[in-house]
Design a protein around this motif. Structure first.
Motif, PDB file in Angstrom:
ATOM      1  N   LEU A 177     -80.123 -26.049  39.752  1.00  0.00           N
ATOM      2  CA  LEU A 177     -80.779 -24.805  39.337  1.00  0.00           C
ATOM      3  C   LEU A 177     -79.794 -23.726  38.924  1.00  0.00           C
ATOM      4  N   PHE A 178     -78.496 -23.954  39.118  1.00  0.00           N
ATOM      5  CA  PHE A 178     -77.469 -22.990  38.728  1.00  0.00           C
ATOM      6  C   PHE A 178     -76.900 -23.401  37.373  1.00  0.00           C
ATOM      7  N   ARG A 179     -76.954 -22.500  36.415  1.00  0.00           N
ATOM      8  CA  ARG A 179     -76.667 -22.881  35.037  1.00  0.00           C
ATOM      9  C   ARG A 179     -75.254 -23.401  34.825  1.00  0.00           C
ATOM     10  N   TYR A 180     -74.274 -22.928  35.575  1.00  0.00           N
ATOM     11  CA  TYR A 180     -72.894 -23.339  35.343  1.00  0.00           C
ATOM     12  C   TYR A 180     -72.488 -24.551  36.180  1.00  0.00           C
ATOM     13  N   GLN A 181     -73.461 -25.163  36.857  1.00  0.00           N
ATOM     14  CA  GLN A 181     -73.159 -26.363  37.633  1.00  0.00           C
ATOM     15  C   GLN A 181     -73.435 -27.634  36.828  1.00  0.00           C
ATOM     16  N   THR A 182     -74.075 -27.491  35.680  1.00  0.00           N
ATOM     17  CA  THR A 182     -74.403 -28.658  34.870  1.00  0.00           C
ATOM     18  C   THR A 182     -73.210 -29.053  34.013  1.00  0.00           C
ATOM     19  N   GLU A 183     -73.011 -30.359  33.856  1.00  0.00           N
ATOM     20  CA  GLU A 183     -71.904 -30.847  33.021  1.00  0.00           C
ATOM     21  C   GLU A 183     -72.332 -30.987  31.566  1.00  0.00           C
ATOM     22  N   THR A 184     -73.618 -31.144  31.330  1.00  0.00           N
ATOM     23  CA  THR A 184     -74.145 -31.125  29.968  1.00  0.00           C
ATOM     24  C   THR A 184     -74.678 -29.726  29.679  1.00  0.00           C
ATOM     25  N   GLU A 185     -75.242 -29.527  28.511  1.00  0.00           N
ATOM     26  CA  GLU A 185     -75.759 -28.201  28.146  1.00  0.00           C
ATOM     27  C   GLU A 185     -76.845 -27.776  29.122  1.00  0.00           C
ATOM     28  N   SER A 186     -76.694 -26.605  29.685  1.00  0.00           N
ATOM     29  CA  SER A 186     -77.672 -26.107  30.649  1.00  0.00           C
ATOM     30  C   SER A 186     -78.942 -25.655  29.933  1.00  0.00           C
ATOM     31  N   MET A 187     -80.019 -25.525  30.700  1.00  0.00           N
ATOM     32  CA  MET A 187     -81.260 -25.013  30.130  1.00  0.00           C
ATOM     33  C   MET A 187     -81.075 -23.572  29.674  1.00  0.00           C
ATOM     34  N   ALA A 188     -80.281 -22.797  30.413  1.00  0.00           N
ATOM     35  CA  ALA A 188     -80.025 -21.411  30.009  1.00  0.00           C
ATOM     36  C   ALA A 188     -79.298 -21.366  28.671  1.00  0.00           C
ATOM     37  N   SER A 189     -78.334 -22.267  28.481  1.00  0.00           N
ATOM     38  CA  SER A 189     -77.625 -22.308  27.195  1.00  0.00           C
ATOM     39  C   SER A 189     -78.559 -22.734  26.073  1.00  0.00           C
ATOM     40  N   ARG A 190     -79.461 -23.661  26.359  1.00  0.00           N
ATOM     41  CA  ARG A 190     -80.449 -24.071  25.349  1.00  0.00           C
ATOM     42  C   ARG A 190     -81.352 -22.904  24.979  1.00  0.00           C
ATOM     43  N   LEU A 191     -81.757 -22.140  25.989  1.00  0.00           N
ATOM     44  CA  LEU A 191     -82.577 -20.956  25.728  1.00  0.00           C
ATOM     45  C   LEU A 191     -81.828 -19.965  24.852  1.00  0.00           C
ATOM     46  N   GLU A 192     -80.575 -19.698  25.172  1.00  0.00           N
ATOM     47  CA  GLU A 192     -79.783 -18.750  24.394  1.00  0.00           C
ATOM     48  C   GLU A 192     -79.626 -19.212  22.952  1.00  0.00           C
ATOM     49  N   ARG A 193     -79.370 -20.494  22.780  1.00  0.00           N
ATOM     50  CA  ARG A 193     -79.221 -21.027  21.418  1.00  0.00           C
ATOM     51  C   ARG A 193     -80.536 -20.912  20.658  1.00  0.00           C
ATOM     52  N   SER A 226     -65.819 -13.720  35.294  1.00  0.00           N
ATOM     53  CA  SER A 226     -65.296 -15.085  35.121  1.00  0.00           C
ATOM     54  C   SER A 226     -65.480 -15.576  33.698  1.00  0.00           C
ATOM     55  N   ALA A 227     -64.751 -16.637  33.397  1.00  0.00           N
ATOM     56  CA  ALA A 227     -64.892 -17.346  32.117  1.00  0.00           C
ATOM     57  C   ALA A 227     -65.418 -18.732  32.455  1.00  0.00           C
ATOM     58  N   ARG A 228     -66.687 -18.826  32.748  1.00  0.00           N
ATOM     59  CA  ARG A 228     -67.260 -20.062  33.241  1.00  0.00           C
ATOM     60  C   ARG A 228     -67.137 -21.191  32.220  1.00  0.00           C
ATOM     61  N   VAL A 229     -66.724 -22.315  32.706  1.00  0.00           N
ATOM     62  CA  VAL A 229     -66.676 -23.538  31.922  1.00  0.00           C
ATOM     63  C   VAL A 229     -67.703 -24.480  32.527  1.00  0.00           C
ATOM     64  N   PRO A 230     -68.677 -24.951  31.757  1.00  0.00           N
ATOM     65  CA  PRO A 230     -69.719 -25.790  32.342  1.00  0.00           C
ATOM     66  C   PRO A 230     -69.140 -26.957  33.140  1.00  0.00           C
ATOM     67  N   GLY A 231     -69.648 -27.096  34.358  1.00  0.00           N
ATOM     68  CA  GLY A 231     -69.201 -28.181  35.208  1.00  0.00           C
ATOM     69  C   GLY A 231     -67.963 -27.873  36.017  1.00  0.00           C
ATOM     70  N   HIS A 232     -67.337 -26.715  35.794  1.00  0.00           N
ATOM     71  CA  HIS A 232     -66.128 -26.329  36.533  1.00  0.00           C
ATOM     72  C   HIS A 232     -66.385 -24.963  37.169  1.00  0.00           C
ATOM     73  N   TYR A 233     -66.545 -24.928  38.476  1.00  0.00           N
ATOM     74  CA  TYR A 233     -66.957 -23.691  39.156  1.00  0.00           C
ATOM     75  C   TYR A 233     -65.888 -23.263  40.145  1.00  0.00           C
ATOM     76  N   PRO A 234     -65.476 -22.004  40.082  1.00  0.00           N
ATOM     77  CA  PRO A 234     -65.536 -21.069  38.945  1.00  0.00           C
ATOM     78  C   PRO A 234     -64.178 -21.003  38.274  1.00  0.00           C
ATOM     79  N   THR A 235     -64.081 -20.266  37.168  1.00  0.00           N
ATOM     80  CA  THR A 235     -62.824 -20.152  36.431  1.00  0.00           C
ATOM     81  C   THR A 235     -62.638 -18.705  35.979  1.00  0.00           C
ATOM     82  N   TRP A 236     -61.438 -18.169  36.182  1.00  0.00           N
ATOM     83  CA  TRP A 236     -61.124 -16.818  35.702  1.00  0.00           C
ATOM     84  C   TRP A 236     -59.898 -16.866  34.812  1.00  0.00           C
ATOM     85  N   ASN A 237     -59.908 -16.055  33.765  1.00  0.00           N
ATOM     86  CA  ASN A 237     -58.723 -15.903  32.934  1.00  0.00           C
ATOM     87  C   ASN A 237     -57.734 -14.966  33.622  1.00  0.00           C
ATOM     88  N   PRO A 238     -56.433 -15.052  33.292  1.00  0.00           N
ATOM     89  CA  PRO A 238     -55.430 -14.184  33.947  1.00  0.00           C
ATOM     90  C   PRO A 238     -55.700 -12.694  33.759  1.00  0.00           C
TER      91      PRO A 238
END
Length: 392
Positions: A36-52, A213-225
């Motif tokens: 149910l968390f959009r950034y935990q999916t390794e494929t395109e999340s439902m939230a990303s599909r909605l945004e697109r 953060s700079a979230r990368v799908p499937g990688h939780y979490p990620t921050w840029n310097p």
């Protein structure tokens, strides 16, 4: 028996009437996936599909889904990288969430009087205005000011509306914000969307809405310097699924509103003292707006419609010049932030102290349209409104 019961209606506006379990393929997909968390999916999340999907539908370069439209407004304002105490010119006639979003960003709202359509009058703005929020209220396409670098379009009540040149509201300014609250064109109970054509603005909003953060799908979490702080405005997969289902019905819904509006304009009584205000071609016809000769006639019409079970509302609650959030200048911060950065004196722009606007609001009555009804039932509903108003 009331009109609502005779026609099998509920007083649920627009998108709520298109919610159906048999049509919830996206929601079933999310539940089956058990993420149910959009950034935990390794494929395109439902939230990303909605945004697109929403960006394509609205003609926007970028879209970002959030919890609600207030957060969308905050993101749009924060992405302009303001200084604490900067002025933001906002409509004097709109929901208080607009002013609240401005204040919660550490900025100061200045109320701008309305034009005849009850939208912000851009001719009142000073030449040095840098940040302006324009609200497209009740599906009405408002005029946008020219020469202002940061025009944020509040499209909470106008999803699907278009400017005369064909562009969707929300895509002509710096950013546009939309609501999926229960009383909006499409609904997921709560929910928001912000769109922009600006790459840098979108990147800033995307980071801020998820703790910088700079979230990368499937990688939780990620921050840029060079990460900056942020907040948690991240939508969930199940809410995005409901919103995706709602978008599938947008054209059908808009067509139903147009059809009932045309029926109403042909059927409603021609009274000089109780006129239905015509809407522009690009407006979303969410309601009929009546302009009454007097406050007394408006109140009589409200009472008569209500007695017959016909939904209606007035607009006085939207006049922010008398709202305690603004008149009291109170704050939960000990130092009065951000009001302690506000200039002295009234923060308003009006030629007559809002007298004309108060008069217009006092004489305006709205009756919602029902896009989900079959045409014959729309005709019956309009005839019922006509019968009541002819007798007032």
């Amino acid at each position: 028996m009331t009109l609502d019961k005779r026609l099998g209606q509920r007083f649920l506006p627009y998108g709520a009437n298109y919610l159906d379990w048999s049509d919830m393929a996206e929601l079933r997909e999310v539940i089956d996936h058990q993420v149910l968390f959009r950034y935990q999916t390794e494929t395109e999340s439902m939230a990303s599909r909605l945004e697109r999907r929403s960006a394509e539908r609205l003609g926007a370069r970028h879209a970002l889904a959030v919890h609600n439209c207030t957060e969308a407004l905050r993101l749009a304002l924060i992405s302009t990288r303001p200084s604490v105490g900067d002025l933001v010119y906002v409509p004097a006639v709109t929901f208080v969430a607009v002013a609240g979003a401005v204040l919660s960003c550490g900025l100061i709202p200045v109320l701008v009087d309305a034009d005849e359509s009850l939208s912000l009058d851009p001719t009142l703005l000073p030449p040095d205005a840098r940040r302006v929020v324009v609200a497209h209220m009740e599906g009405t396409v408002a005029s946008l000011p020219e020469g202002v670098p940061y025009v944020v379009e509040d499209c909470a009540q106008s999803l699907g509306a278009r400017f005369a040149d064909g562009r969707h509201v929300g895509t002509a300014g710096y950013a546009g914000t939309f609501s999926f609250h229960h009383n909006k064109v499409l609904t997921s109970g709560e929910g928001g969307l912000v769109v922009t054509q600006d790459d840098d603005a979108w990147a800033t909003m995307r980071c801020y809405h998820d703790h910088g953060s700079a979230r990368v799908p499937g990688h939780y979490p990620t921050w840029n310097p060079d990460a900056h702080f942020g907040e948690n405005f991240v939508t969930s997969e199940q809410v995005a699924a409901v919103q995706y289902q709602q978008f599938r019905h947008l054209d059908e819904l808009l067509a139903g509103l147009e059809r009932m509006y045309a029926i109403a304009m042909a059927e409603l009584p021609d009274r000089a003292d109780l006129q239905v205000r015509p809407r522009a071609a690009g407006d979303v016809k969410v309601s009929l707006r009546f302009r009454c000769e007097s406050r007394e006639l408006r109140d009589a019409a409200v009472a008569a419609l209500t007695a017959e079970g016909i939904a209606n509302w007035t607009l006085g609650k939207y006049l922010l010049t008398e709202h305690p959030v603004l008149t009291g200048r109170r704050s939960l911060y000990a130092d009065g932030f951000p009001w302690n950065h506000a200039p002295e004196g009234p923060l308003v722009l009006s030629r007559d102290g809002f007298a004309r606007t108060r008069d217009l609001l006092d004489r305006t009555l709205c009756v919602p349209l029902s896009p989900e009804l079959a045409e014959q039932d729309q005709v019956l509903a309009v005839k019922a409104v006509r019968r009541v108003l002819e007798a007032v």
